[in-house]
Design an enzyme around this catalytic site. Structure first.
Site, mmCIF file in Angstrom:
data_model
loop_
_atom_site.group_PDB
_atom_site.id
_atom_site.type_symbol
_atom_site.label_atom_id
_atom_site.label_comp_id
_atom_site.label_asym_id
_atom_site.label_seq_id
_atom_site.Cartn_x
_atom_site.Cartn_y
_atom_site.Cartn_z
ATOM 1 N N CYS A 160 42.408 -1.667 33.019
ATOM 2 C CA CYS A 160 42.234 -0.675 34.076
ATOM 3 C C CYS A 160 43.528 -0.537 34.877
ATOM 4 C CB CYS A 160 41.090 -1.087 34.994
ATOM 5 S SG CYS A 160 40.885 -0.007 36.423
ATOM 6 N N LYS B 103 37.075 44.181 34.294
ATOM 7 C CA LYS B 103 37.188 42.793 33.851
ATOM 8 C C LYS B 103 37.382 41.869 35.049
ATOM 9 C CE LYS B 103 37.552 41.676 30.015
ATOM 10 N NZ LYS B 103 38.594 41.856 28.974
ATOM 11 N N CYS C 179 37.147 -3.032 41.631
ATOM 12 C CA CYS C 179 38.037 -1.937 41.241
ATOM 13 C C CYS C 179 38.061 -0.912 42.373
ATOM 14 C CB CYS C 179 37.550 -1.280 39.951
ATOM 15 S SG CYS C 179 38.545 0.159 39.450
ATOM 16 N N ARG D 204 29.159 44.732 15.056
ATOM 17 C CA ARG D 204 30.015 45.869 15.380
ATOM 18 C C ARG D 204 31.131 46.050 14.358
ATOM 19 N NH1 ARG D 204 34.802 46.267 17.983
ATOM 20 N NH2 ARG D 204 35.254 48.183 19.107
ATOM 21 N N GLU E 42 45.155 36.123 27.341
ATOM 22 C CA GLU E 42 46.417 36.056 26.612
ATOM 23 C C GLU E 42 46.489 37.165 25.563
ATOM 24 O OE1 GLU E 42 48.881 33.986 27.236
ATOM 25 O OE2 GLU E 42 47.866 32.796 28.751
ATOM 26 N N ASP F 46 41.077 35.378 25.960
ATOM 27 C CA ASP F 46 41.024 36.838 26.009
ATOM 28 C C ASP F 46 42.167 37.398 26.848
ATOM 29 O OD1 ASP F 46 37.386 37.251 26.067
ATOM 30 O OD2 ASP F 46 38.780 36.615 24.511
ATOM 31 N N ASP G 298 44.914 40.085 25.664
ATOM 32 C CA ASP G 298 45.108 41.352 26.375
ATOM 33 C C ASP G 298 46.562 41.529 26.802
ATOM 34 O OD1 ASP G 298 42.459 41.942 26.059
ATOM 35 O OD2 ASP G 298 41.876 41.370 28.101
ATOM 36 N N CYS H 157 35.412 0.119 32.944
ATOM 37 C CA CYS H 157 36.179 -0.932 33.601
ATOM 38 C C CYS H 157 35.235 -2.087 33.902
ATOM 39 C CB CYS H 157 36.798 -0.401 34.892
ATOM 40 S SG CYS H 157 37.456 -1.672 35.988
ATOM 41 N N SER I 141 35.133 50.961 21.466
ATOM 42 C CA SER I 141 35.483 49.961 22.475
ATOM 43 C C SER I 141 35.638 50.666 23.819
ATOM 44 C CB SER I 141 36.780 49.249 22.087
ATOM 45 O OG SER I 141 37.843 50.173 22.050
ATOM 46 N N ASP J 137 29.232 38.508 27.807
ATOM 47 C CA ASP J 137 30.219 37.874 26.936
ATOM 48 C C ASP J 137 29.492 37.358 25.697
ATOM 49 O OD1 ASP J 137 32.582 36.940 25.983
ATOM 50 O OD2 ASP J 137 32.741 35.246 27.351
ATOM 51 N N TYR K 115 22.028 47.903 25.763
ATOM 52 C CA TYR K 115 22.779 48.636 26.785
ATOM 53 C C TYR K 115 22.962 50.117 26.490
ATOM 54 C CZ TYR K 115 26.728 47.761 23.587
ATOM 55 O OH TYR K 115 27.548 47.687 22.491
ATOM 56 N N GLU L 30 26.188 47.857 34.849
ATOM 57 C CA GLU L 30 25.461 46.706 34.308
ATOM 58 C C GLU L 30 26.450 45.589 34.024
ATOM 59 O OE1 GLU L 30 25.198 48.273 29.732
ATOM 60 O OE2 GLU L 30 24.142 49.330 31.313
ATOM 61 N N GLU M 36 23.981 43.515 23.157
ATOM 62 C CA GLU M 36 24.851 42.347 23.092
ATOM 63 C C GLU M 36 23.987 41.116 22.862
ATOM 64 O OE1 GLU M 36 29.113 41.382 23.612
ATOM 65 O OE2 GLU M 36 28.015 43.288 23.597
ATOM 66 N N CYS N 198 42.769 -1.943 38.701
ATOM 67 C CA CYS N 198 42.462 -3.336 39.060
ATOM 68 C C CYS N 198 42.945 -4.336 38.018
ATOM 69 C CB CYS N 198 40.964 -3.522 39.302
ATOM 70 S SG CYS N 198 39.940 -3.293 37.820
ATOM 71 N N LYS O 262 28.765 43.043 32.134
ATOM 72 C CA LYS O 262 29.405 43.029 30.810
ATOM 73 C C LYS O 262 29.155 41.652 30.197
ATOM 74 C CE LYS O 262 33.835 43.821 28.483
ATOM 75 N NZ LYS O 262 33.891 42.521 27.804
#
Length: 670
Positions: A405, A311, A429, A133, A32, A30, A34, A423, A79, A114, A222, A110, A170, A408, A112
C-alpha cells in the site's frame, strides 16, 4: 497540402464510420468524429474541386455489413443536420423563414435517443419486416430479432390500418438493462459493452434471436416514413398521437411548441434532465410540425430542411493517460485510477478517471502513455472506456498492481475469487480511515453537514479524531481560532454533529460501512432487529433466513460483528450518546402497504424524508427514487421536482400530505 489533408480525412472518416456502423466497435468518440467531418466539410466548401463522389460528406451513411440480407427502404432514411447553440437554432429558423416566406407555425420536439435507427414495415396491420438504417437507402433485414423486442407490436391495435406503412424509430437499451447485461457479462467472463448504444446495436445484430430476446431492448417510434392510404394527418404531433394509438411506443417526452423560445426552453430542460430519463439521450430533435410546411421545405441531398438535431455537449473525449495510481477506499479496496491530460468532457474538466480494478485494466489493455477514450455522464465518476490502439507508438507501458500500500506500507492482497485487491493495514491506513470517515458523515450515512474531506483531513492531521466515534467527543475549543474556523463555522459543525446523535438505526448501519450492506439492506436489517446490539448478536443462519439477505450478506454482517475493532467502535458510539436502536412501531399493520411502491418528492411539513420512508416501509411498502409505470403513488410535498411531471405524464396517482396520512392509516385505495 490541402488536397493531401482532405484525402487523409476521408480515409480516417471511412475507417471510423466502418467501425461505428458495421462493426459497432468505435475507436473514437462521436465528438471526435464530428470534428474530423467538420474539418473536411470546411476544406471542400473552400475548394469544391476537392469534393469526390465517395466523400463521407456526400453520403448519409456507409454500406451494410454482410451478416444479414440487404433490403431497400421504401422511403429513404435521411440523416439530420446538427445544432450546438441557440444561435445555431436561430440561424436554422432564419433559413426556414426565407424559404417559406414566414416563420413556421410551430415545432415538434423529442429527445434524441442514443440508439440504433430502425425501419418497421406493417402490412394490413401486421409486422412484416424490420431493417436497420444502413446507408439510408438500404439496410439489413433484422426481422427475426426485431420480433423479440417486447415493445414492438406484432399486430397493430385498431382495425383501420394502411395496406402498407413504414415507421421509423430508435432501438435502445435502458440504463438498468445495460447495467444488468454488463453484470452478467462480467460474471460469465465475457467482454463488457462500452455503452448502451453499442450494447443495443450488438444485441440487434445477433445471429441467434434468443440472445436478442434476453437483452431487454426498447423502442421509441419517432416518425411515419410512408403509408399507402393512411389516416389524414396535418401535423407531425398528430401523426405521433395516431401511431401511439396503434400500440407503437411513442416517447412521452415529445412536445409541441408554437415558437423557438419554447423550443429553447425545452432543450435546456432536457439537458438538465438527461440523466433522469432511464435511457441515454444525446440531444433533442426539432421538426417543423406542420406536414404541409415540411413538404414545402423539402430535402437537401443528405437531410430534411425541416428538421435539425440539437447536440448536447459530448460526454466522451480522447486524451492521454499520463499515469496509473491507486486509492484505498473505506473497505480497504485498492482501486486503480488514471491520471490524465486535462480534457473537457460532460461539462467539466477531467484530470482523473476510474479504472475499476486490475482485471479491468488488463481486459481493456490500458497502458500508461495510451490515447484513451474518457466518459463522463452527468454526476457519474469519469471512467476510462478504453485505449485507441491505432494511435500507439510502442512506448506505452503495461501496469501492475503494487505489492504494498502506498499509504501505509502494508501488503496488498487479493483473495481468490474476488475481483478486488485490498490493503491489509485496516484503519491504520490513513487513506482507508479518511474514506471511511467521509462515508460515515455522508448523506447516506449520518448526514453530518459541514464535514467534508477538507474538514476530515484537518481533524485527522491534527490528531483531533482517530475514529468515527471521536467526532461525537470533539470539543469546539479545539477548532476555534484555526484558519477558516470562527464561531459561526464551528457552531454549525458542532450543531450538525449533535443532530447526528439521533439518526434512525438504518442510517447508523449504513454509515458503519458493513461490506455488501447499502441503504436498502440497512433499512431491512433495522426493521428486523431494531437495535445494533441485536444485529451484531444475530447468527449467520438467522440473517440468511431474512428475505432478500442471502448467504453472502449474512456472512459479511457476522464477520463484521465478530471483529473486535468494530465492536469497540460500536461501544464508543453508544458511550458518546449516539442512538443505536429504533423504537418498536405501535399499532402498525405491517402488511398494510404490501406490494405498494411509493416515490417521495418535495419537502413534507413536520415529517423528515427518513421518517416518511420508515412509515411506508414499516407498513410493508417500498420507496424508490424514480417514477415508472410500476409506481403505485407519488407523495408531493412543498417544492416538488421533475418527478411530479413524470407522474402526471404516466398517470400515476399523486397524493398531498393529507392523502399520504390517509394512506398510512387505511392503505392505498384503487
Amino acid at each position: 497540402m490541402t488536397a493531401k489533408r482532405a484525402t487523409d480525412l476521408r480515409d480516417q472518416l471511412r475507417h471510423h464510420a466502418y467501425r461505428y456502423y458495421v462493426l459497432d466497435e468505435p475507436e473514437i468518440s462521436d465528438a471526435e468524429y464530428d470534428g474530423l467531418l467538420h474539418e473536411l466539410l470546411a476544406l471542400e466548401e473552400a475548394d469544391p474541386t476537392l469534393v469526390t463522389p465517395d466523400s463521407p460528406t456526400q453520403r448519409v451513411g456507409i454500406a451494410v455489413g454482410d451478416l444479414f440480407v440487404e433490403v431497400t427502404h421504401r422511403a429513404r432514411m435521411f440523416s439530420l443536420d446538427n445544432a450546438e447553440t441557440g444561435e445555431d437554432l436561430a440561424a436554422w429558423e432564419g433559413r426556414l423563414e426565407r424559404q417559406l416566406g414566414r416563420i413556421p407555425s410551430g415545432y415538434a420536439c423529442e429527445p434524441k435517443i442514443d440508439g440504433l435507427a430502425i425501419s418497421l414495415t406493417y402490412e394490413d396491420g401486421s409486422l412484416t419486416r424490420g431493417a436497420t438504417r444502413g446507408d439510408g437507402a438500404t439496410g439489413e433485414d433484422v426481422t427475426a430479432n426485431i420480433r423479440t423486442v417486447s415493445q414492438i407490436p406484432l399486430a397493430l391495435m385498431g382495425s383501420e390500418h394502411p395496406s402498407v406503412m413504414e415507421v421509423r424509430g430508435e432501438v435502445y437499451m435502458s440504463d438498468a438493462a445495460f447495467e444488468d447485461l454488463n453484470r452478467s457479462q462480467a460474471e460469465a467472463g465475457e467482454r463488457l459493452f462500452v455503452n448502451p448504444r453499442n450494447a443495443a446495436a450488438g444485441s440487434l445484430r445477433q445471429k441467434d434471436s434468443a440472445v436478442t430476446a434476453s437483452r431487454r431492448l426498447g423502442l421509441w417510434v419517432y416518425q411515419l416514413g410512408m403509408a399507402e392510404v393512411g389516416p389524414p394527418q396535418t401535423s407531425h404531433t398528430g401523426t405521433l398521437e395516431w401511431l401511439g394509438s396503434t400500440g407503437l411506443p411513442v416517447n412521452p417526452e415529445s412536445r409541441h411548441f408554437d415558437d423557438l423560445a419554447g423550443v429553447v426552453s425545452y432543450v435546456e430542460s432536457m439537458e438538465r434532465r438527461r440523466h433522469d430519463l432511464g435511457y441515454q439521450t444525446d440531444g433533442v430533435v426539432i421538426k417543423v410540425d406542420d406536414l404541409a410546411e415540411q413538404a414545402e421545405l423539402g430535402y437537401t441531398a443528405k437531410s430534411p430542411r425541416w428538421a435539425i438535431a440539437y447536440k448536447f455537449p459530448p460526454e466522451e473525449r480522447t486524451t492521454i493517460l499520463k499515469a496509473i495510481k491507486v486509492n484505498v477506499g473505506r473497505t480497504g479496496a485498492v482501486t486503480p485510477y488514471a491520471v490524465l491530460e486535462p480534457v473537457f468532457v460532460g461539462g467539466a474538466t477531467v484530470t482523473n478517471a476510474t479504472l475499476h480494478n486490475a482485471d479491468e485494466v488488463a481486459r481493456k489493455d490500458v497502458r500508461v502513455g495510451d490515447t484513451v477514450v474518457v466518459r463522463r455522464a452527468g454526476d457519474v465518476i469519469p471512467e476510462v472506456v478504453g485505449p485507441v490502439p491505432s494511435l500507439r507508438s510502442g512506448s506505452e507501458k503495461k501496469w501492475r498492481m503494487p505489492k504494498r500500500c502506498p499509504f501505509c506500507g502494508n501488503p496488498i492482497v487479493r483473495t481468490e475469487g474476488e475481483a478486488v485487491a485490498r490493503c491489509t493495514g485496516g484503519f491504520e491506513c490513513p487513506s482507508r480511515l479518511r474514506e471511511h470517515l467521509f462515508h460515515f458523515a455522508g448523506r447516506g450515512g449520518m448526514d453530518i453537514e459541514h464535514l467534508g474531506f477538507k474538514t476530515v483531513d484537518l481533524l485527522l492531521s491534527e490528531g483531533l479524531i482517530h475514529d468515527a466515534a471521536d467526532l461525537f467527543s470533539l470539543d469546539a475549543k479545539d477548532l476555534l481560532g484555526r484558519e477558516g474556523w470562527g464561531e459561526v463555522s464551528v457552531g454549525n459543525l458542532m450543531a450538525a454533529i449533535d443532530a447526528a446523535r439521533d439518526r434512525p438505526l438504518a442510517r447508523v448501519i449504513t454509515a458503519l460501512g458493513i461490506p455488501l450492506v447499502g441503504g436498502t439492506m440497512a433499512r431491512l436489517l433495522a426493521r428486523r432487529f431494531r437495535s445494533l446490539d441485536a444485529l451484531v448478536a444475530a447468527s449467520e443462519a438467522e440473517l440468511a433466513d431474512l428475505e432478500g439477505v442471502g448467504p453472502e450478506i449474512a456472512l459479511s454482517v457476522v464477520e463484521w460483528g465478530a471483529d473486535s475493532a468494530n465492536r469497540g467502535l460500536v461501544a464508543k458510539l453508544a458511550k458518546a450518546g449516539v442512538r443505536l436502536s429504533d423504537p418498536e412501531p405501535e399499532g402498525v399493520d405491517t402488511a398494510l402497504l404490501a406490494g405498494v411502491t411509493v416515490v417521495l418528492t418535495g419537502t413534507l411539513e413536520g415529517l423528515s424524508r427518513d421518517a416518511a420512508r420508515a412509515a411506508i416501509e414499516d407498513r410493508g411498502g417500498k420507496v424508490t427514487g424514480s417514477v415508472s409505470g410500476r409506481t403505485s403513488a407519488v407523495v408531493e410535498g412543498a417544492n416538488p421536482g421533475s418527478k411530479l411531471a413524470k407522474a402526471e405524464t404516466l398517470g400515476v396517482p399523486v397524493l398531498d400530505e393529507a392523502g399520504f396520512a390517509l394512506m398510512l392509516e387505511e392503505g392505498l385505495s384503487d
